[in-house]
Design a protein around this motif. Structure first.
Motif, PDB file in Angstrom:
ATOM      1  N   LYS A 154     -59.832 -18.824 -29.292  1.00 38.23           N
ATOM      2  CA  LYS A 154     -59.373 -19.628 -28.171  1.00 38.23           C
ATOM      3  C   LYS A 154     -57.882 -19.972 -28.316  1.00 38.23           C
ATOM      4  O   LYS A 154     -57.106 -19.869 -27.376  1.00 38.23           O
ATOM      5  CB  LYS A 154     -60.187 -20.934 -28.171  1.00 38.23           C
ATOM      6  CG  LYS A 154     -60.761 -21.320 -26.839  1.00 38.23           C
ATOM      7  CD  LYS A 154     -61.772 -22.436 -26.991  1.00 38.23           C
ATOM      8  CE  LYS A 154     -61.120 -23.791 -26.897  1.00 38.23           C
ATOM      9  NZ  LYS A 154     -62.087 -24.902 -26.809  1.00 38.23           N
ATOM     10  N   THR A 213     -55.582 -16.847 -27.893  1.00 40.09           N
ATOM     11  CA  THR A 213     -55.420 -16.513 -26.469  1.00 40.09           C
ATOM     12  C   THR A 213     -54.443 -17.481 -25.819  1.00 40.09           C
ATOM     13  O   THR A 213     -53.580 -17.086 -25.043  1.00 40.09           O
ATOM     14  CB  THR A 213     -56.769 -16.628 -25.726  1.00 40.09           C
ATOM     15  OG1 THR A 213     -57.796 -16.237 -26.606  1.00 40.09           O
ATOM     16  CG2 THR A 213     -56.785 -15.789 -24.483  1.00 40.09           C
ATOM     17  N   GLN A 214     -54.582 -18.732 -26.169  1.00 46.49           N
ATOM     18  CA  GLN A 214     -53.705 -19.744 -25.570  1.00 46.49           C
ATOM     19  C   GLN A 214     -52.244 -19.487 -25.946  1.00 46.49           C
ATOM     20  O   GLN A 214     -51.358 -19.501 -25.089  1.00 46.49           O
ATOM     21  CB  GLN A 214     -54.131 -21.132 -26.026  1.00 46.49           C
ATOM     22  CG  GLN A 214     -53.066 -22.181 -25.743  1.00 46.49           C
ATOM     23  CD  GLN A 214     -53.646 -23.573 -25.648  1.00 46.49           C
ATOM     24  OE1 GLN A 214     -54.668 -23.789 -25.009  1.00 46.49           O
ATOM     25  NE2 GLN A 214     -53.004 -24.524 -26.284  1.00 46.49           N
ATOM     26  N   PHE A 224     -49.363 -18.573 -23.235  1.00 48.06           N
ATOM     27  CA  PHE A 224     -48.164 -19.385 -23.081  1.00 48.06           C
ATOM     28  C   PHE A 224     -46.910 -18.556 -23.312  1.00 48.06           C
ATOM     29  O   PHE A 224     -45.899 -18.711 -22.627  1.00 48.06           O
ATOM     30  CB  PHE A 224     -48.201 -20.572 -24.053  1.00 48.06           C
ATOM     31  CG  PHE A 224     -49.129 -21.667 -23.608  1.00 48.06           C
ATOM     32  CD1 PHE A 224     -49.885 -21.525 -22.462  1.00 48.06           C
ATOM     33  CD2 PHE A 224     -49.247 -22.849 -24.335  1.00 48.06           C
ATOM     34  CE1 PHE A 224     -50.749 -22.520 -22.039  1.00 48.06           C
ATOM     35  CE2 PHE A 224     -50.104 -23.864 -23.920  1.00 48.06           C
ATOM     36  CZ  PHE A 224     -50.861 -23.686 -22.769  1.00 48.06           C
ATOM     37  N   LEU A 231     -46.137 -16.548 -20.198  1.00 50.87           N
ATOM     38  CA  LEU A 231     -45.545 -17.378 -19.145  1.00 50.87           C
ATOM     39  C   LEU A 231     -44.077 -17.687 -19.442  1.00 50.87           C
ATOM     40  O   LEU A 231     -43.216 -17.620 -18.566  1.00 50.87           O
ATOM     41  CB  LEU A 231     -46.328 -18.684 -18.986  1.00 50.87           C
ATOM     42  CG  LEU A 231     -47.758 -18.554 -18.484  1.00 50.87           C
ATOM     43  CD1 LEU A 231     -48.343 -19.926 -18.222  1.00 50.87           C
ATOM     44  CD2 LEU A 231     -47.820 -17.716 -17.222  1.00 50.87           C
ATOM     45  N   LEU A 273     -45.963 -21.259 -13.127  1.00 49.51           N
ATOM     46  CA  LEU A 273     -46.934 -21.823 -14.065  1.00 49.51           C
ATOM     47  C   LEU A 273     -46.220 -22.458 -15.243  1.00 49.51           C
ATOM     48  O   LEU A 273     -46.568 -23.540 -15.696  1.00 49.51           O
ATOM     49  CB  LEU A 273     -47.895 -20.734 -14.557  1.00 49.51           C
ATOM     50  CG  LEU A 273     -49.004 -20.351 -13.581  1.00 49.51           C
ATOM     51  CD1 LEU A 273     -49.775 -19.157 -14.099  1.00 49.51           C
ATOM     52  CD2 LEU A 273     -49.937 -21.523 -13.358  1.00 49.51           C
ATOM     53  N   LEU A 302     -46.369 -26.051 -18.322  1.00 49.73           N
ATOM     54  CA  LEU A 302     -45.979 -26.070 -19.730  1.00 49.73           C
ATOM     55  C   LEU A 302     -44.726 -26.892 -20.008  1.00 49.73           C
ATOM     56  O   LEU A 302     -44.610 -27.520 -21.051  1.00 49.73           O
ATOM     57  CB  LEU A 302     -45.730 -24.638 -20.230  1.00 49.73           C
ATOM     58  CG  LEU A 302     -46.905 -23.665 -20.195  1.00 49.73           C
ATOM     59  CD1 LEU A 302     -46.532 -22.374 -20.883  1.00 49.73           C
ATOM     60  CD2 LEU A 302     -48.106 -24.286 -20.876  1.00 49.73           C
ATOM     61  N   GLY A 360     -63.718 -30.267 -23.100  1.00 55.02           N
ATOM     62  CA  GLY A 360     -63.455 -29.486 -24.299  1.00 55.02           C
ATOM     63  C   GLY A 360     -62.684 -28.197 -24.084  1.00 55.02           C
ATOM     64  O   GLY A 360     -62.463 -27.447 -25.032  1.00 55.02           O
ATOM     65  N   ALA A 361     -62.271 -27.898 -22.853  1.00 54.35           N
ATOM     66  CA  ALA A 361     -61.458 -26.701 -22.638  1.00 54.35           C
ATOM     67  C   ALA A 361     -60.053 -26.950 -23.180  1.00 54.35           C
ATOM     68  O   ALA A 361     -59.583 -28.086 -23.177  1.00 54.35           O
ATOM     69  CB  ALA A 361     -61.390 -26.388 -21.151  1.00 54.35           C
ATOM     70  N   ASN A 362     -59.417 -25.906 -23.673  1.00 55.86           N
ATOM     71  CA  ASN A 362     -58.026 -26.113 -24.091  1.00 55.86           C
ATOM     72  C   ASN A 362     -57.104 -25.904 -22.899  1.00 55.86           C
ATOM     73  O   ASN A 362     -57.563 -25.627 -21.779  1.00 55.86           O
ATOM     74  CB  ASN A 362     -57.649 -25.244 -25.295  1.00 55.86           C
ATOM     75  CG  ASN A 362     -57.641 -23.761 -24.958  1.00 55.86           C
ATOM     76  OD1 ASN A 362     -57.680 -23.385 -23.798  1.00 55.86           O
ATOM     77  ND2 ASN A 362     -57.598 -22.922 -25.977  1.00 55.86           N
ATOM     78  N   ARG A 363     -55.806 -26.029 -23.091  1.00 56.91           N
ATOM     79  CA  ARG A 363     -54.887 -26.013 -21.952  1.00 56.91           C
ATOM     80  C   ARG A 363     -54.900 -24.675 -21.228  1.00 56.91           C
ATOM     81  O   ARG A 363     -54.815 -24.599 -20.013  1.00 56.91           O
ATOM     82  CB  ARG A 363     -53.457 -26.335 -22.417  1.00 56.91           C
ATOM     83  CG  ARG A 363     -53.269 -27.809 -22.706  1.00 56.91           C
ATOM     84  CD  ARG A 363     -51.935 -28.079 -23.326  1.00 56.91           C
ATOM     85  NE  ARG A 363     -50.833 -27.937 -22.380  1.00 56.91           N
ATOM     86  CZ  ARG A 363     -49.557 -27.805 -22.756  1.00 56.91           C
ATOM     87  NH1 ARG A 363     -49.248 -27.760 -24.031  1.00 56.91           N
ATOM     88  NH2 ARG A 363     -48.612 -27.695 -21.849  1.00 56.91           N
ATOM     89  N   TRP A 364     -54.990 -23.584 -22.003  1.00 54.85           N
ATOM     90  CA  TRP A 364     -54.978 -22.257 -21.389  1.00 54.85           C
ATOM     91  C   TRP A 364     -56.231 -22.027 -20.544  1.00 54.85           C
ATOM     92  O   TRP A 364     -56.152 -21.499 -19.439  1.00 54.85           O
ATOM     93  CB  TRP A 364     -54.860 -21.188 -22.487  1.00 54.85           C
ATOM     94  CG  TRP A 364     -54.865 -19.795 -21.952  1.00 54.85           C
ATOM     95  CD1 TRP A 364     -55.848 -18.862 -22.095  1.00 54.85           C
ATOM     96  CD2 TRP A 364     -53.845 -19.171 -21.180  1.00 54.85           C
ATOM     97  NE1 TRP A 364     -55.508 -17.701 -21.466  1.00 54.85           N
ATOM     98  CE2 TRP A 364     -54.279 -17.864 -20.897  1.00 54.85           C
ATOM     99  CE3 TRP A 364     -52.601 -19.605 -20.697  1.00 54.85           C
ATOM    100  CZ2 TRP A 364     -53.516 -16.971 -20.165  1.00 54.85           C
ATOM    101  CZ3 TRP A 364     -51.848 -18.703 -19.946  1.00 54.85           C
ATOM    102  CH2 TRP A 364     -52.307 -17.411 -19.693  1.00 54.85           C
ATOM    103  N   GLN A 365     -57.385 -22.457 -21.096  1.00 55.82           N
ATOM    104  CA  GLN A 365     -58.627 -22.300 -20.328  1.00 55.82           C
ATOM    105  C   GLN A 365     -58.568 -23.152 -19.055  1.00 55.82           C
ATOM    106  O   GLN A 365     -58.987 -22.716 -17.990  1.00 55.82           O
ATOM    107  CB  GLN A 365     -59.825 -22.728 -21.181  1.00 55.82           C
ATOM    108  CG  GLN A 365     -60.149 -21.703 -22.253  1.00 55.82           C
ATOM    109  CD  GLN A 365     -61.177 -22.229 -23.239  1.00 55.82           C
ATOM    110  OE1 GLN A 365     -61.147 -23.406 -23.605  1.00 55.82           O
ATOM    111  NE2 GLN A 365     -62.077 -21.358 -23.657  1.00 55.82           N
TER     112      GLN A 365
END
Lengths: 283, 294
Positions: free
Chosen positions: A3, A6-7, A11, A14, B91, B96, B182-187
């Motif tokens: 997770k 991927t994040q 980022f 972007l 985005l 961000l 519980g999702a992170n920022r990207w999700q």
């Protein structure tokens, strides 16, 4: 774990998008600046062209752009502010008002060359104004009308409803309220809209191609009915007409730099002013 | 007396407010008026689907299919560049960037949106075209590909600004709810914010497309100007806008050529009109979906 990776990757992509965008736009400004600066001199800014456009300055083009911009604003400002006042202060929610709103939106999306065709058919031919500053200004005025309307509407909407009510409660009429309370408060917002449209109009080329622009003039335009040189058109003409591409390209760099500096400064002023103005309401 | 004055002012504003409508109708009327004579000699089908554009020949032919294809070709190429860059930048700026970065980037992008198209065209002609020609070993740098690149870059600030607006319409509670489970920022970004802003972003893309297809100076200076069917992205092409701009100067008023150029303007107008109406419908739905009213 995955997770997070991927994040991070997402980022990074972007960030890259933004950096690429800024890089390209920066490159355009950079190249035009370093190659344009050597072309610019006092003579370049104040003298008319000489020797079939290969020497001398571009003063008539600068003056022409100034006239066209002034004309366009003079035409579009009263119409635009009046439209915004109607839509914001008078309009009953009705079918007709929706139609007006829709036509403003659609007018904003009409390609600039189509405005040029319209200007040619209506002002140059039908009204017989010829290829002139008048035809060009009117065409450009219609082009920026939607911009001025939406800026004025935004400014009018920012005026608190309570101010209107207070004025009406004191016995002022509807028009007195608009004239003495609403308009003065909305004025800064309307002005930023005007400055923003100056930036837009000064750089437009396609609408003046067939309505106002001339490649070569010895002196300055004398009247509303004379054709005129203009900075954006001059860049195009230098690159596509004439017989000495080498010398003309240098002049075109100079023109592009002047236009770029002009337009960027004008819109920077407008956008910064608007930011300040907006935040003074939010507080 | 005062009553009368109030009434008069109301009437004045009402009449002036009709200006936009009058101009729009005027544009439509004049485009039709100046283009209809052509169709007495050239059937509409031959005009739209003909592949030969020889307006000045003895036996003039007015088939604008190559011009339409060129416009779509270049616009498509521009989209490939401006959509990822524009939406990605939006985005970044909205989701961000820190508050300070945003306060700087947002106006910067808006200021950059004001660079005139003739400057892009000029830059494309003197820098981008020779550079790409050398880099890709092309016969000419002035082609559909270069035009797409310049047009794409030009549309990025527009797409970014509108997409940014769409993102700012997504209520913060959506984000908070997603993070809370519980999702992170990207999700949160990909599974909550993007779908919620989806139709707003499509509006941005459609308006960017509408701007690209109607753009004149950049393609006029960079696309190469050959009015034949493009075979590849690296062929010189002549989109509809640049045909009008390049040929109107030579076309005698009232000639078939003159009428044909207005017909191209009419087609162009109709295409962008459809795009704009589409964008409006989608954005209205979008605002309703997020409960923002009209």
């Amino acid at each position: 774990m995955r997770k997070d990776i991927t994040q991070k990757l997402g980022f990074a992509i972007l960030t890259l998008c933004l950096l690429i965008t800024l890089f390209f736009l920066g490159a355009i400004i950079f190249f035009i600046a370093i190659r344009g600066i050597p072309a610019i001199s006092w003579e370049f800014l104040t003298q008319p062209p000489r020797r079939a456009m290969t020497e001398g300055g571009v003063a008539p083009a600068i003056v022409g752009t100034f006239y066209l911009t002034l004309g366009a604003i003079a035409f579009a400002l009263p119409l635009g502010v009046a439209s915004a006042i109607y839509l914001n202060e008078y309009s009953p929610r009705s079918f007709v008002v929706n139609i007006i709103r829709m036509s403003i939106n659609n007018l904003a999306g009409v390609p600039s060359v189509v405005f040029g065709l319209f200007g040619l058919a209506l002002f140059v031919k039908f009204f017989n104004f010829g290829v002139s500053i008048l035809s060009g200004s009117l065409t450009l005025g219609i082009l920026i009308l939607p911009l001025i309307i939406s800026a004025s509407q935004e400014a009018l909407m920012a005026v608190p409803q309570s101010h209107r009510e207070a004025s009406l409660a004191l016995g002022a009429t509807h028009w007195q309220t608009i004239k003495n309370i609403v308009l003065p408060e909305a004025l800064p917002g309307i002005l930023t809209g005007v400055i923003l449209s100056i930036g837009r109009v000064a750089g437009e080329t396609a609408p003046i191609l067939f309505t106002a622009a001339a490649f070569y003039m010895r002196g300055f335009p004398r009247s509303l009915m004379s054709e005129t040189m203009a900075l954006p058109y001059h860049i195009y003409a230098l690159m596509t007409e004439g017989t000495r591409p080498d010398k003309q390209t240098t002049i075109a760099y100079g023109c592009a730099l002047i236009l770029l500096v002009l337009v960027l400064c004008v819109s920077a002023i407008a956008i910064i002013l608007r930011q300040k103005h907006r935040s003074s309401y939010v507080q | 007396m005062q009553r009368l004055r109030e009434k008069i002012y109301r009437w004045i504003f009402t009449i002036l407010a009709f200006a936009s409508l009058i101009f729009l109708v005027g544009i439509i009327l004049f485009l039709f008026k100046e283009s209809l004579p052509l169709f007495r000699y050239v059937p509409v089908g031959d005009f739209l689907l003909g592949t030969a554009w020889y307006p000045t020949h003895e036996e003039a032919e007015f088939g604008i299919l190559p011009l339409i294809v060129a416009s779509l070709w270049v616009t498509l190429g521009a989209l490939v560049i401006c959509v990822p860059l524009g939406v990605g930048s939006a985005l970044y700026i909205h989701e961000l960037a820190s508050a300070r970065q945003r306060a700087f980037l947002k106006p910067l992008i808006e200021i950059l949106a004001s660079i005139p198209s003739v400057v892009y065209g000029f830059f494309g002609m003197v820098i981008a075209a020779p550079f790409l020609q050398q880099l890709l070993k092309l016969p000419t740098g002035l082609c559909a590909f270069t035009a797409s690149v310049m047009l794409g870059i030009m549309a990025v600030p527009t797409v970014t600004s509108i997409a940014e607006d769409a993102l700012s319409c997504v209520p913060n509670s959506f984000r908070e709810a997603s993070l809370a489970v519980g999702a992170n920022r990207w999700q949160t970004l990909t599974q909550v914010v993007l779908p919620a802003a989806g139709s707003g972003i499509s509006t941005a893309i459609i308006l960017g497309m509408s701007r690209a297809i109607g753009e004149t100076m950049t393609v006029l200076m960079v696309a190469g100007g050959a009015a034949v069917m493009p075979r590849s992205f690296f062929d010189p092409v002549r989109p509809m806008t640049s045909t009008i701009a390049a040929e109107m100067g030579e076309a005698a008023v009232g000639s078939l050529h003159y009428n044909a150029l207005f017909s191209i303007g009419l087609i162009l107008f109709l295409i962008t009109l459809i795009f704009n109406i589409l964008a409006e419908i989608i954005s209205r739905r979008f605002r309703l979906k997020l409960g923002l009213g009209r």
